[in-house]
Design an enzyme around this catalytic site. Structure first.
Site, PDB file in Angstrom:
ATOM      1  CG  HIS A  60      -1.938   1.056   1.243  1.00  0.00           C
ATOM      2  ND1 HIS A  60      -3.103   0.948   1.940  1.00  0.00           N
ATOM      3  CD2 HIS A  60      -2.003   2.261   0.625  1.00  0.00           C
ATOM      4  CE1 HIS A  60      -3.832   2.041   1.775  1.00  0.00           C
ATOM      5  NE2 HIS A  60      -3.170   2.858   0.977  1.00  0.00           N
ATOM      6  CG  LEU A  63       4.589   4.856  -6.188  1.00  0.00           C
ATOM      7  CD1 LEU A  63       5.254   3.924  -7.192  1.00  0.00           C
ATOM      8  CD2 LEU A  63       5.550   5.189  -5.056  1.00  0.00           C
ATOM      9  NE  ARG A  64       0.464  11.344  -3.097  1.00  0.00           N
ATOM     10  CZ  ARG A  64      -0.595  10.987  -2.396  1.00  0.00           C
ATOM     11  NH1 ARG A  64      -1.633  10.411  -2.979  1.00  0.00           N
ATOM     12  NH2 ARG A  64      -0.624  11.196  -1.103  1.00  0.00           N
ATOM     13  CG  ASN A 278      -9.069   9.051   5.763  1.00  0.00           C
ATOM     14  OD1 ASN A 278      -9.579   8.568   6.766  1.00  0.00           O
ATOM     15  ND2 ASN A 278      -9.739   9.236   4.648  1.00  0.00           N
ATOM     16  CG  ASP A 305      -2.106   4.906   3.362  1.00  0.00           C
ATOM     17  OD1 ASP A 305      -1.981   5.125   2.143  1.00  0.00           O
ATOM     18  OD2 ASP A 305      -3.081   5.309   4.026  1.00  0.00           O
ATOM     19  CG  HIS A 309       0.080  15.017   0.806  1.00  0.00           C
ATOM     20  ND1 HIS A 309      -0.724  14.988  -0.309  1.00  0.00           N
ATOM     21  CD2 HIS A 309      -0.437  14.087   1.656  1.00  0.00           C
ATOM     22  CE1 HIS A 309      -1.691  14.095  -0.146  1.00  0.00           C
ATOM     23  NE2 HIS A 309      -1.528  13.520   1.033  1.00  0.00           N
ATOM     24  N   GLY A 324      -2.457  12.228   5.008  1.00  0.00           N
ATOM     25  CA  GLY A 324      -1.388  11.306   4.605  1.00  0.00           C
ATOM     26  C   GLY A 324      -0.015  11.689   5.106  1.00  0.00           C
TER      27      GLY A 324
HETATM   28  O1  DOR Z   1      -3.845   9.282   4.533  1.00  0.00           O
HETATM   29  C1  DOR Z   1      -4.245   8.962   3.434  1.00  0.00           C
HETATM   30  N1  DOR Z   1      -3.666   9.420   2.308  1.00  0.00           N
HETATM   31  N2  DOR Z   1      -5.278   8.143   3.354  1.00  0.00           N
HETATM   32  C2  DOR Z   1      -5.877   7.861   2.217  1.00  0.00           C
HETATM   33  O2  DOR Z   1      -6.829   7.137   2.214  1.00  0.00           O
HETATM   34  C3  DOR Z   1      -5.410   8.468   0.940  1.00  0.00           C
HETATM   35  C4  DOR Z   1      -3.997   8.850   1.041  1.00  0.00           C
HETATM   36  C5  DOR Z   1      -3.553   9.766  -0.051  1.00  0.00           C
HETATM   37  O3  DOR Z   1      -3.795   9.463  -1.232  1.00  0.00           O
HETATM   38  O4  DOR Z   1      -2.919  10.786   0.235  1.00  0.00           O
HETATM   39 ZN    ZN Z   2      -6.899   4.526   2.213  1.00  0.00          ZN
HETATM   40 ZN    ZN Z   3      -3.707   4.827   0.823  1.00  0.00          ZN
END
Ligand code: DOR
Ligand code: ZN
Ligand code: ZN
Length: 425
Positions: A60, A63-64, A278, A305, A309, A324
Site C-alpha cells: 500500500h 506514488l502520485r 486517513n 500507506d 504531499h 497522509g
Molecule cells: O492518509 C491517506 N492518504 N489516506 C488515504 O486514504 C489516501 C492517502 C492519499 O492518497 O494521500
Molecule cells: Zn486509504
Molecule cells: Zn492509501
C-alpha cells in the site's frame, strides 16, 4: 555475476529458517542458501550481525504519478522504497488520471520498467474514474498486469456496484484492497473524534466511519467469495471483525500501518498536519488492540500507506491540509523499535507481516529465499541505533511525524533481482 552474502542471520518463514546461513546470488536468482558457502564469487559481502530476509513487500503506497509529480514520482517513490528495504510495492490508483483502464495500467508498468529501482505491482481502480458509479474494466486491467483493485482514498458507497466488482475480482483471481470510510458519516472530519479534535477545533471522525463499512465489506466478501484485504485498520472493532471473519474461514486479511501502532491522538502536539492521515490516529485502546492483533497474527500485514504531499499543502494546518504521511523510509525502524525490540513480536513475525504474507495475498512468487527464486533480498542491522532525519529521505515527501525519533533497526542493503539498489554508507 555471483554475489555472496556471508555470515548473516537468515530469517525466511517460507522455509522455517531462523539462523546463521550464507546466501549465494547468481545473476538475478538465488543459487544457494547453506551454512557455509565457499564457492568463488565476484563479490563477497560480510553481513555478520545482520538479518538477511526475503525482500520486503509494501502492499500500500501512493506514488502520485501521473498527475501529482510535485509530490512523488514512480522513480523517487521506488528509490524511497529501496532505502526502506522494500523490493516490491503496490501503488494505489488515485492518480490523475485515475488508473482505471488497461492502458493506464500499462502506462504505470512501462514507466516503472524504465525508471523504477524496485518491482512495481500496479493496483487498478474499482470503478471508472473512482467515481463509484460503474465498475472499471477489471478483467482488462488484470490482463494488463494489475495485481489488485482498490478505490483507496474512499469507499465504493454503492453496495451493488461494489458487489459486482468483487465478483469480477474473484473471477480474475486478485484481491480487493479495501479502504473503509463511510462518506456520509465522515463529513469534513480531520482527526479522531476525541480530545485532540476538540482541542484543535476540527470535526471528529468516529470509529463508526470505518467500522460500519468494514462490517459491510466483510459481509459482501462472504456473499461474493472474493478475497478481501482491509487497508490501514485503525480501530479495535476492526480487529475484532477480522478475527471473527477469519475464524469463520473467510478469505479476509488485514493490514496495520506503523503510525497506527506507534502513535495515538494524544501525541498530536498542536495544529501540525504531519499528524493528519486517513484513517486518523485513534485512542490508546485502539492502538493496543492493533498491536495485540498484529502480534497474535490476526492482522497479518504491515503496510505503510506511504502518502507523500508537498510541504506547502501540509502547511495549511490540520483543518485544510490533505490526509497522509510518508512511510517507506521509516517502516522497518518503527516496527523493530516498537514491536520487535520490545519483545511483542518476533523477527520472524515481522518478516511474515512484511514479506511472506503480502506475497501470499497478492498471489506472487515472492517472499522466499529458496534457491531458484528471484534474488529480492533485504539486509537489516537490528542493533543500529539512529535518529530519524526527514532531510535524509529520498522521497519527495518529507511529511512525517517521526522526524527526530530515536530508533533501533536499520536497512543496510536492498537487492532487487540480484542487483544492489540501496546500500547504507
Ligand atoms: O492518509 C491517506 N492518504 N489516506 C488515504 O486514504 C489516501 C492517502 C492519499 O492518497 O494521500
Ligand atoms: Zn486509504
Ligand atoms: Zn492509501
Amino acid at each position: 555475476m555471483r554475489i555472496l552474502l556471508k555470515g548473516g542471520h537468515v530469517i525466511d518463514p517460507s522455509q522455517g529458517i531462523d539462523g546463521p546461513m550464507d546466501l549465494l546470488i547468481r545473476d538475478d536468482r538465488i543459487e544457494k542458501l547453506e551454512p557455509d558457502i565457499t564457492d568463488e564469487a565476484d563479490e563477497v559481502t560480510d553481513v555478520s550481525g545482520c538479518y538477511v530476509v526475503p525482500g520486503l513487500i509494501d502492499m500500500h503506497v501512493h506514488l502520485r504519478e501521473p498527475g501529482f509529480e510535485h509530490k512523488e514520482t514512480i522513480k523517487t517513490g521506488s528509490m524511497a522504497a529501496a532505502r526502506g528495504g522494500f523490493t516490491s510495492i503496490c501503488p494505489m490508483p488515485n492518480t490523475k488520471p485515475v488508473i482505471d483502464s488497461p492502458e493506464m495500467v500499462r502506462f504505470v508498468r512501462e514507466k516503472a520498467e524504465k525508471e523504477a529501482v524496485v518491482h512495481i505491482l500496479p493496483v487498478g481502480a474499482v470503478t471508472k474514474g473512482q467515481m463509484g458509479i460503474e465498475p472499471a474494466d477489471i478483467t482488462g486491467m488484470v490482463q494488463a498486469g494489475a495485481a489488485a483493485i482498490s478505490e483507496d482514498g474512499k469507499s465504493v458507497m454503492n453496495t451493488e456496484v461494489y458487489r459486482q466488482a468483487m465478483v469480477l475480482a474473484k473471477e480474475a483471481h486478485i484481491p480487493v484492497l479495501d479502504h473503509c470510510e463511510d462518506k456520509y458519516l465522515v463529513k469534513d472530519g480531520a482527526l479522531n473524534a476525541g480530545p485532540a479534535a476538540e482541542r484543535i477545533g476540527v470535526t471528529g471522525i468516529s470509529n463508526g466511519v470505518e467500522d460500519i463499512i468494514t462490517a459491510r465489506d466483510i459481509l459482501l466478501a462472504k456473499e461474493t467469495g472474493c478475497r478481501l484485504h482491509l487497508c490501514h485498520c485503525s480501530t479495535k472493532d476492526s480487529v475484532r471483525m477480522v478475527r471473527e471473519a477469519r475464524e469463520d474461514g473467510l478469505a479476509v486479511s488485514a493490514e496495520v500501518c506503523p503510525h497506527h501502532f506507534t502513535l495515538t491522538e494524544d501525541d498530536i502536539p498542536g495544529d501540525d498536519a504531519n499528524y493528519k492521515m486517513n484513517p486518523p490516529l485513534r485512542s490508546e485502546a485502539d492502538k493496543e488492540a492493533l498491536i495485540e492483533g498484529l502480534c497474535s497474527d490476526v492482522m497479518q500485514v504491515i503496510s505503510t500507506d506511504h502518502a507523500p504531499h508537498h510541504a506547502d499543502e501540509k502547511a495549511k494546518g490540520i483543518g485544510k491540509a490533505p490526509f497522509g504521511i510518508v512511510g517507506l523510509e521509516t517502516s522497518v525502524a518503527l516496527t523493530m523499535t516498537a514491536l520487535v525490540h520490545t519483545g511483542k513480536m518476533t523477527p520472524t513475525q515481522m518478516v511474515e507481516h512484511m514479506s511472506t504474507v503480502p506475497a501470499k495475498i497478492l498471489g506472487i512468487d515472492k517472499g522466499s529465499l529458496k534457491p531458484g527464486k528471484m534474488a529480492d533480498i533485504t539486509v537489516i542491522d537490528p542493533e543500529a541505533e539512529y535518529t530519524i532525519d526527514k532531510e535524509t529521505f529520498v522521497s519527495k515527501g518529507k511529511n512525517t511525524p517521526f522526524d527526530g525519533w530515536k530508533v533501533k533497526g536499520r536497512v543496510t542493503r536492498t537487492i532487487v533481482a540480484g542487483k544492489c539498489v540501496y546500500e547504507y554508507r
